[in-house]
Design a protein around this motif. Structure first.
Motif: not given
Length: 415
Positions: A105-121
């Motif tokens: 919706t655009g209502w949320l801020e993207k958090l890829n800088n928090v949930m990095t590939p290393e964290v996602v793993a």
């Protein structure tokens, strides 16, 4: 030469200005920042202790806004905050249904800088791909903890009917058949229209199908497998109004030999003296239908999301990096007794006292955790599919018609 000197002087001045701007920012990072957290956890035992730890770790002063305990009211509150770009709230806790409705919706801020590939793993990969990560690879969530849909069996009934273990689907059917008599059913479930999709989707997954494709033969096989438990007499239409509270009680009372229930109920079984070494109820790895598919189960979660209208994003990032970290997940789990989304923490000896921890460790090592089939208009789709299954159960339609109408409903809600 003079021109060159002017250029050098201009560069020096620009550098000085840049340094003048960055020094205060670095200094501010050590200051206590304010954050507003809208959460469902505020009335949970231990919340104040957890909040104090989060504030100290992140150097934050967190103001808490409790959400309603009623699901519909809570979703309305949160939708209003996000859709109106309300700047008074920074971070909000949402469930899978709300996250699915809000993530595009655009209502949320993207958090890829928090949930990095290393964290996602470190998190349940299939679940994140199914539920959290958008088509363009964006992530707008930090999962707080997870809850899996577990297969629970009554070991006293298993011993009575001579079933030693349930590993394959054939073992499962043998238990259902042997345990069914005039006083109980081999299989029990929660077939309320808003709960049915969990069970139907579980059987579809076990057969390697796709809940969003009812033309797929494997999806149809999953439907047939669940429905045939009724036609064979191993389960009952009496559960058409049941939710998980009724299913839990029926398992406790020995009315069913096995059933699907969320792992959050392990603590309830244990408290009642009915789980594992203390009683007859245990959780097993889902029976395997196809070795290539393996054991699979639904996983659900709650999430921290960041309001895109938040004026306190620096403070929010401090909190979210903590929440996504090994330390943040451990603090949450030790306070609230949940299972961490950060999966390797399950092996930590600090969690040895968690109810059902040994079964959860086995579950995680052997089971693929999948996201549930949720769409932006979640409850409408879930209920329509549940009501459609009820029509099948009541003999109003056959399986072929179910699949045609299920495909039509799916296409409508996933467009």
């Amino acid at each position: 030469m003079k021109k060159m000197l002017h250029i050098i002087a201009a560069l020096v001045m620009a550098l000085a200005l840049m340094l003048a701007c960055t020094v205060p920012a670095m200094a501010e990072a050590t200051e206590t920042l304010e954050l507003v957290l809208m959460t469902k956890d505020s009335t949970t035992a231990g919340f104040d202790e957890w909040l104090k730890k989060a504030e100290e770790t992140c150097n934050l002063k967190i103001t808490v806004i409790p959400t309603s305990t009623n699901n519909n009211d809570r979703q309305a509150e949160i939708t209003t905050v996000l859709s109106t770009a309300d700047t008074s709230v920074d971070i909000i806790t949402v469930n899978d249904e709300m996250y699915t409705a809000f993530k595009n919706t655009g209502w949320l801020e993207k958090l890829n800088n928090v949930m990095t590939p290393e964290v996602v793993a470190e998190y349940p990969t299939a679940y994140l791909n199914d539920m959290v990560i958008t088509e363009d690879g964006s992530i707008f969530s930090v999962p707080m903890y997870f809850n899996a849909l577990g297969w629970f069996v009554n070991t006293d009934i298993m011993k009575e009917v001579g079933i030693e273990s349930v590993e394959t689907y054939e073992d499962f059917l043998a238990l259902c058949k042997a345990a069914t008599n005039d006083k109980r059913f081999g299989y029990g479930d929660a077939w309320d229209p808003t709960h049915l999709f969990n069970s139907l989707g579980s059987f579809v997954n076990l057969h390697g199908g796709d809940y969003f494709d009812w033309t797929d033969e494997k999806t149809q096989a999953g439907l047939h497998a669940l429905y045939s438990l009724l036609t064979e007499g191993y389960t009952t239409t009496a559960q058409m109004a049941d939710v998980y509270d009724q299913l839990y009680q029926n398992l406790v009372d020995g009315n069913y030999a096995c059933g699907l229930l969320y792992t959050g109920n392990i603590a309830k079984f244990q408290k009642a003296g009915l789980y594992g070494d203390e009683g007859s109820i245990i959780m097993i790895v889902p029976p395997v239908v196809d070795e290539e598919v393996g054991a699979t189960a639904y996983c659900s979660s709650w999430h921290y999301v960041l309001n895109s209208a938040s004026p306190n994003k620096e403070a929010a990032m401090r909190f979210l990096n903590y929440a996504a970290s090994e330390q943040g997940q451990m603090d949450y789990v030790l306070t609230f007794g949940s299972y961490p989304s950060y999966l390797k923490l399950l092996e930590k000896p600090e969690l040895d006292s968690l109810p059902g921890i040994e079964q959860m460790r086995e579950y995680i090592s052997k089971v693929t955790l999948r996201g549930r089939p949720i769409v932006p208009e979640a409850m409408e789709y879930i209920t329509e599919m549940g009501n459609l299954f009820h029509r099948l159960v009541m003999g109003e339609i056959d399986e072929a018609t179910f699949c045609v109408e299920a495909q039509s409903a799916t296409e409508y809600y996933t467009e």
